[in-house]
Design an enzyme around this catalytic site. Sequence first.
Site, PDB file in Angstrom:
ATOM      1  N   GLU A  19     -17.562  20.185  18.283  1.00 12.92           N
ATOM      2  CA  GLU A  19     -16.936  18.868  18.207  1.00 12.92           C
ATOM      3  C   GLU A  19     -15.181  19.308  18.347  1.00 12.92           C
ATOM      4  O   GLU A  19     -14.527  18.662  17.526  1.00 12.92           O
ATOM      5  CB  GLU A  19     -17.180  18.104  17.161  1.00 12.92           C
ATOM      6  CG  GLU A  19     -18.555  17.656  16.974  1.00 12.92           C
ATOM      7  CD  GLU A  19     -19.101  17.367  15.609  1.00 12.92           C
ATOM      8  OE1 GLU A  19     -18.885  16.435  15.159  1.00 12.92           O
ATOM      9  OE2 GLU A  19     -19.958  18.168  15.216  1.00 12.92           O
ATOM     10  N   SER A 155     -21.249  13.863  15.113  1.00 13.07           N
ATOM     11  CA  SER A 155     -20.778  13.033  16.469  1.00 13.07           C
ATOM     12  C   SER A 155     -22.206  12.791  17.380  1.00 13.07           C
ATOM     13  O   SER A 155     -21.876  12.614  18.466  1.00 13.07           O
ATOM     14  CB  SER A 155     -20.024  14.051  17.383  1.00 13.07           C
ATOM     15  OG  SER A 155     -18.766  14.143  16.601  1.00 13.07           O
ATOM     16  N   SER A 290     -12.887   6.014  15.438  1.00 10.49           N
ATOM     17  CA  SER A 290     -13.462   6.576  14.500  1.00 10.49           C
ATOM     18  C   SER A 290     -13.714   5.261  13.610  1.00 10.49           C
ATOM     19  O   SER A 290     -12.808   4.302  13.445  1.00 10.49           O
ATOM     20  CB  SER A 290     -12.746   7.549  13.693  1.00 10.49           C
ATOM     21  OG  SER A 290     -12.903   8.656  14.625  1.00 10.49           O
TER      22      SER A 290
END
EC number: 6.3.2.4
Length: 317
Positions: A19, A155, A290
């Site tokens: 990530e 994620s 996000s």
Amino acid sequence: MDPGQPLEVLVLAGGLSHERDVSLRSGRRVAEALEDAGATATVHDVDADLLATIDAHRPDVVWPLLHGSTGEDGSIRDLLELLGVPAVGTGAAGSRISWSKPVSKTILARAGVATPASVTLPESIFREVGARAVLDRVVDRLGLPLVVKPSKGGSALGVSLVTTAEQLPRAMVSCFSYGDVALIEQAVTGVELGVSVVDLGEGPRALPPVEIVVDDGLYDYDARYNAGRTEFFVPARLGAEALEAARTTAETAHRVLGLRGLSRTDMIVDADGVPWFLEVNSAPGMTETSLFPLAAEADGLGLPELYLQVARAAAHA
């Protein structure tokens, strides 16, 4: 800390996990917001210069925005505690607990939070016992559909929705490419939510739940970070009672798991309005797609001032 000087924040972003790119994007956006609020923010990777940089400059507070291992498994928190610098977010113990999905599910189930039935199996058991025999028993016990995911990680990397028994072996291969232990759980049907929490030292407060609607039904890595595949509704299109239950679940997860500062709890609310806990993120993403920034803005919070409040609270904790 000189009260007449701008708050000095060292933002940690990058690292070597899968990530890394998400972390860098989060770090840049948070640093920009802090600068807009009047703080001094510097972004630094986790590299051989990190300790020397912290020792030389002694920032007022460090904000780790490292996603994946190292960033969320408690190790970077242990390191910062050894250095004696204040840090935004959850400490080492809470990070380790929340990083493990099976552990956090078990703790919250004991606290009365609904979470899907599941089994946790290491890759080694399939080699020792035989993959086909194990997977047949999984389907017999849990039924279909199933969700397969690494027991640690974020994620949605390595996550698969399995609707037929024939899909399960491939899902396991995908999962084990991101970790050596798999969490296999019953898939819950309902409205998928991300519920962010802010805790400035006076207890956790949930922000408006964000409803997630994906074009193909799976909120995977691509859907999370590539605009266009996912629609978000803030607040979620649920009744007042279901929304309150979702917020309570996120606050309970934050409190029971020992989280601090910020968190995001992922859940599915079923047709009866029951929130089913899936996992919690002690270092939620802060990219342009996000969920935490979406929820904060929907709550009327300006991101620069909110991030500054979060950093100040950690600096004075």
